[in-house]
Write a protein that holds these residues in place. Sequence first.
Motif, PDB file in Angstrom:
ATOM      1  N   SER A 221       0.859  -1.003  -0.016  1.00  0.00           N
ATOM      2  CA  SER A 221      -0.043  -0.046   0.125  1.00  0.00           C
ATOM      3  C   SER A 221       1.012   1.174   0.042  1.00  0.00           C
ATOM      4  O   SER A 221       0.506   1.897  -0.771  1.00  0.00           O
ATOM      5  CB  SER A 221      -0.739   0.029   1.110  1.00  0.00           C
ATOM      6  OG  SER A 221      -1.323   1.206   1.496  1.00  0.00           O
ATOM      7  N   VAL A 224       2.650   1.901  -3.487  1.00  0.00           N
ATOM      8  CA  VAL A 224       1.513   2.340  -4.253  1.00  0.00           C
ATOM      9  C   VAL A 224       1.176   3.968  -3.961  1.00  0.00           C
ATOM     10  O   VAL A 224       1.238   4.903  -4.925  1.00  0.00           O
ATOM     11  CB  VAL A 224       0.271   1.518  -4.321  1.00  0.00           C
ATOM     12  CG1 VAL A 224      -1.132   2.123  -5.270  1.00  0.00           C
ATOM     13  CG2 VAL A 224       0.488  -0.020  -4.951  1.00  0.00           C
ATOM     14  N   ASN A 225       0.723   3.968  -2.878  1.00  0.00           N
ATOM     15  CA  ASN A 225       0.120   5.389  -2.503  1.00  0.00           C
ATOM     16  C   ASN A 225       1.251   6.520  -2.281  1.00  0.00           C
ATOM     17  O   ASN A 225       0.876   7.606  -2.023  1.00  0.00           O
ATOM     18  CB  ASN A 225      -0.784   5.258  -1.358  1.00  0.00           C
ATOM     19  CG  ASN A 225      -2.069   4.326  -1.622  1.00  0.00           C
ATOM     20  OD1 ASN A 225      -2.436   4.613  -2.702  1.00  0.00           O
ATOM     21  ND2 ASN A 225      -2.112   3.413  -0.956  1.00  0.00           N
ATOM     22  N   GLY A 228       3.787   6.113  -5.956  1.00  0.00           N
ATOM     23  CA  GLY A 228       2.956   6.174  -7.322  1.00  0.00           C
ATOM     24  C   GLY A 228       3.030   4.907  -8.109  1.00  0.00           C
ATOM     25  O   GLY A 228       2.890   4.932  -9.207  1.00  0.00           O
TER      26      GLY A 228
END
Length: 289
Positions: A221, A224-225, A228
């Motif tokens: 997570s 990804v967050n 990016g």
Amino acid sequence: MSAGEINSVAVIGAGNMGHQISLCCALAGLETSCTDVSEEQLQEAEAFMEKYLSGRVAKGKLLPESADQAAKRLRFTTSLEEAVREADFVIEAITEKLDLKKDLFRKLDQLCPPQTILATNSSFFVSSLLAGETNRPELVCNMHFFNPALVMKCVEVVKGPHTAAETAEAAMELARRMGKEPVLLHKEIYGFLVNRILRQIIDEALFLLDTGVASMEDIDSAVVNALGHPMGPFTLMDLTGIDLSYHSAMERYRETGDPGDKPSPTVVEKYVKGEWGRKKGRGFYNYEK
Ligand code: 3HC
């Protein structure tokens, strides 16, 4: 052979990478044959092709006639000889086992026309390990695609000391014809360019997991967050295959003898259990549902 003279491509291996590379070639207007020793693997590749092409048409991303033409251009056969005898360019995408690849390059040298370029899609074996098995080392190079090959734009073309400049340029141009954005490596190096960078991220993710700093879900997570990336490192390893992570680390360890290059205990455990990622229904995550 120059890129403009390439009309037909043979892709050897219809697995994780080969089935999509062959479809990239057919969609680029090249007469393509895809061969594998496994009839079942070829049937899966053909079923994927049909589903993928009809899906693209349904999404409005491909004209029905273009899909039909691509399907007609792509032939599946278990006969290596039939697949390569008229090929201008061969892309080898078989299992990452050096002995198998060497044996295949010896056969390809016998079966292909003398001007045919022989490229390997290996993730970590440099082409100089294979060029010596042939009588055409100047026509041998690495051409490394990324998973999923139909989507990822990058292709690494690696020029070995034996590779002629025209061969590397033909591989670059062929990749461009497939709509890719190829990059050229002027010399051979373990892991090429992308996997060297990716390895640092994956090693760090495994370190954080193995030392109990964070869960794999949270590591994925965060990547990804915060960074990016389209997917986190554990999801990515499930996509590319934990068997590949294992073999590439072992190969590196064999080369350097540095225990730090051994696969992490978590990767070894998954490898031994046969939990190799999406293709096995289970890896870091469960896909059986
Ligand atoms: N095969 C073909 N096409 C696929 C696909 C697949 N397995 N998965 C997704 N796609 C296509 C979809 O059809 C869609 O196409 P469209 O936008 O033209 O309609 C597009 O990709 C986006 O798909 P989704 O919306 O379903 O899903 P995402 O947006 O999450 O994208 C992803 C999926 C493309 C896999 C994306 O998550 C991604 O780019 N992940 C990172 C992949 C990556 O890093 N690859 C490199 C791995 S390293 C490697 O390959 C090294 C080698 O040595 C092993």
